[in-house]
Design an enzyme around this catalytic site. Structure first.
Site, mmCIF file in Angstrom:
data_model
loop_
_atom_site.group_PDB
_atom_site.id
_atom_site.type_symbol
_atom_site.label_atom_id
_atom_site.label_comp_id
_atom_site.label_asym_id
_atom_site.label_seq_id
_atom_site.Cartn_x
_atom_site.Cartn_y
_atom_site.Cartn_z
ATOM 1 N N CYS A 1 0.592 -1.591 -0.248
ATOM 2 C CA CYS A 1 0.015 -0.159 -0.063
ATOM 3 C C CYS A 1 1.171 0.992 -0.114
ATOM 4 O O CYS A 1 1.503 1.637 0.938
ATOM 5 C CB CYS A 1 -1.374 -0.185 1.354
ATOM 6 S SG CYS A 1 -1.794 1.534 1.201
ATOM 7 N N CYS B 1 -0.482 4.166 2.295
ATOM 8 C CA CYS B 1 -0.935 4.598 3.417
ATOM 9 C C CYS B 1 0.975 4.457 3.619
ATOM 10 O O CYS B 1 1.722 5.262 4.522
ATOM 11 C CB CYS B 1 -1.035 3.123 3.927
ATOM 12 S SG CYS B 1 -2.282 3.019 3.910
ATOM 13 N N ASP B 2 1.812 3.732 3.193
ATOM 14 C CA ASP B 2 3.705 3.440 2.933
ATOM 15 C C ASP B 2 4.345 4.869 2.857
ATOM 16 O O ASP B 2 5.479 4.342 3.469
ATOM 17 C CB ASP B 2 3.398 2.287 3.098
ATOM 18 C CG ASP B 2 3.144 1.413 4.172
ATOM 19 O OD1 ASP B 2 2.206 1.916 5.089
ATOM 20 O OD2 ASP B 2 3.281 0.487 3.382
#
Length: 559
Positions: free
Chosen positions: A373, A376-377
């Site tokens: 992801c 998100c990261d």
């Protein structure tokens, strides 16, 4: 006078939210030095918020001039923001409270101002009874849509119990700390500097995780009490040696819908799942589920689970189904803990999971440099080198997101041409920080304790090289979890189970639903519908075989 951090309309919306405040809240901002850019950003944001309510006050503190306050509040990194009410509730924000985390910041203000946690009434006294010190650190990125709820839940716990301190930690701002706790994905919650929770967890499970750390014996007792006392839950353990009317494999929307419909037909239902949630557990916001616009993935999942479990149901969660066999017109399920369960019919709804490459060291570095992801990261890789594997829209979207943070982005694709949309190609290909590696295959990953590089080989000349990177994002699609039934039922070229309109397959009594089937539309609402159809078809099959008696009062439409 500094410029407002938002436009006029946004200011009006924030002011409307703050109008719900009941009591005053004091915001303390600890800043390290005048040339600290995040400190100034946070100061401008807090100043803008404080200007929108006469119940908010802001005080900026310099640690050199306020050593006593630094020690009193336990401030060891900057910027640090503390919302205070009548007392210090142990709520901390380290970093900038912008992006997605602006929501958790406003929630903390409202919670303190209103004087109530907002946790379920049955959970509040349990949190209040924790008698040992608890330090929660929720590592986030400002682009992560899952993080604010985890932060808010941690802050709710701290609000209720003076033994608990809860910190939001912006990972990209405190990279050394994030690396210390091996933060490779967010949210990642550290309990008492030792135990880590990955991802978003409901408040009840979060509480149990804390209790397991501080008081394991009490944890086991409370978990049993909560299950027994939960009148809305009607779940028993799955039993070996018992023949169920229908066994359901999976824990996502299709499986839970099938469980609900089967139980409402008074069938003897068992469910086996590695976890509850499926892909829904990774979905932040759903805009197209009928009647629930803008519902969060975790909320919808909880609604599905609680609804299904309100009916008689036997469950085994936390194991993997390794094989499914047919014997004497019954289906046998074998699990990873060496158990076997039997049923007259089967609904296979095991869903899909992210595709992996199957190369050396891939499993070893999952969560330690290999992720799925980028939304998100990506902030975790600020100033670092990353690689994205894939050639479609998801790969190019990940590369585009990473360009806002990473120093280098390597795009690795096994084919010579890409399948991504032209607009994405234009944004990524040709960017000075992007290096494209077409006609290359990943051969393996290298590193000691964490990922240090990815080995690739050219399919044109066989040349092998190792790219030195700090992270790799796999964007190569999803794979149906059909391994356990591969020898039992025919699959299509994508490894999916072909089904008829009612979820039936080529095997009598074997039904399938959700993303694991060949139905092309992979949507939550489609999976829910498929689960219902499969359960109704299983009921009809069992009636036809006289395994169960038809219940006329259950035959009405729309039941």
């Amino acid at each position: 006078m500094s410029e407002s951090p938002w436009d006029e309309q946004t200011g009006v919306e924030i002011a409307e939210i703050l109008s719900e405040m009941a009591g005053p809240v004091k915001l303390l901002l600890f800043v390290e030095r005048d040339n600290c850019v995040p400190c100034q950003t946070q100061h401008d944001l807090l100043k803008g918020v404080a200007a929108l309510s006469d119940k908010l006050t802001l005080k900026r503190l310099n640690p050199r001039e306020n050593r006593q306050a630094v020690e009193e509040y336990g401030i060891d990194r900057f910027p640090a923001t503390l919302p205070l009410g009548e007392k210090d509730y142990g709520i901390r924000f380290f970093g900038v409270t912008g992006g997605q985390e602006f929501a958790s910041f406003l929630e903390a203000i409202l919670m303190i101002s209103r004087g109530r946690s907002g946790l379920p009434a049955e959970l509040e006294p349990l949190v209040e009874q924790i008698a040992k010190p608890v330090h929660l650190q929720v590592f986030v990125t400002l682009s992560c849509p899952y993080c604010p709820q985890m932060v808010h839940t941690a802050h709710q716990f701290a609000y209720l119990n003076h033994h608990i301190r809860s910190d939001m930690v912006e990972s990209s701002q405190f990279l050394d700390l994030a690396r210390t706790y091996q933060v490779e994905g967010v949210p990642r919650t550290i309990i008492n500097e030792t135990t880590a929770l990955e991802g978003l967890h409901p408040a009840r499970l979060f509480y149990l995780a804390i209790l397991e750390v501080v008081n394991p014996e009490e944890y086991r007792r409370i978990e049993q009490v909560m299950r027994d006392a939960e009148g809305s839950r009607n779940v028993l353990p799955l039993e070996e040696g018992h023949v169920y009317d229908v066994l359901i494999v999976g824990g996502g929307p299709a499986a839970l819908s099938a469980a609900l419909y089967a139980a409402r037909k008074n069938l003897d239902v068992g469910l086996v799942a590695k976890k509850i949630g499926g892909q829904l557990a990774y979905t932040a916001q759903i805009e197209n589920y009928l009647g629930l616009p803008g519902v969060g993935g975790d909320e919808l999942l909880q609604r599905f689970q609680f609804h299904a479990e309100s009916y008689p149901l036997a469950e085994l969660v936390g194991v993997t189904v390794t094989e499914v066999n047919e014997a004497d017109q019954r289906y046998l399920i074998h699990t990873s803990d060496d158990r076997e369960f039997a049923a007259e019919s089967l609904i296979y709804a095991a869903g899909k999971e992210y595709l992996r490459l199957g190369v050396p060291n891939e499993k070893r570095f999952l969560g330690h440099g290999i992720a799925f992801c980028a939304t998100c990261d990506a902030p975790l890789y600020t100033g670092r080198r990353v690689a994205v594997v894939g050639g479609g829209n998801s790969a190019f979207t990940a590369a585009r997101d990473l360009l806002g943070f990473a120093s280098e982005v390597h795009l690795i694709h096994r084919r010579e041409t890409f399948t991504a949309d032209a607009t994405l190609l234009e944004e990524v290909v040709g960017h000075p920080r992007v290096t494209v590696h077409t006609s290359y295959q990943v051969r393996g990953f290298v590193g000691d304790e964490r990922l240090e590089g990815v080995e690739i080989r050219s399919s044109q000349d066989g040349r092998t090289e190792t790219l030195e990177v700090d992270g790799v994002f796999l964007e190569i699609g999803l794979s149906p979890n059909t391994g356990p039934v591969r020898a039992l039922v025919g699959l299509n070229e994508r490894g999916e189970i072909p089904v008829h309109a009612d979820g039936s397959t080529e095997l009598p009594g074997f039904f399938a639903a959700g993303d694991v089937t060949d139905v092309p539309e992979k949507q939550i609402s489609v999976a829910v519908g498929q689960g219902a159809l499969a359960a109704l078809a299983a009921y009809a099959y069992l009636v036809e075989r006289s395994v169960v008696a038809r219940r006329p009062e259950l035959e009405a439409d729309w039941m």
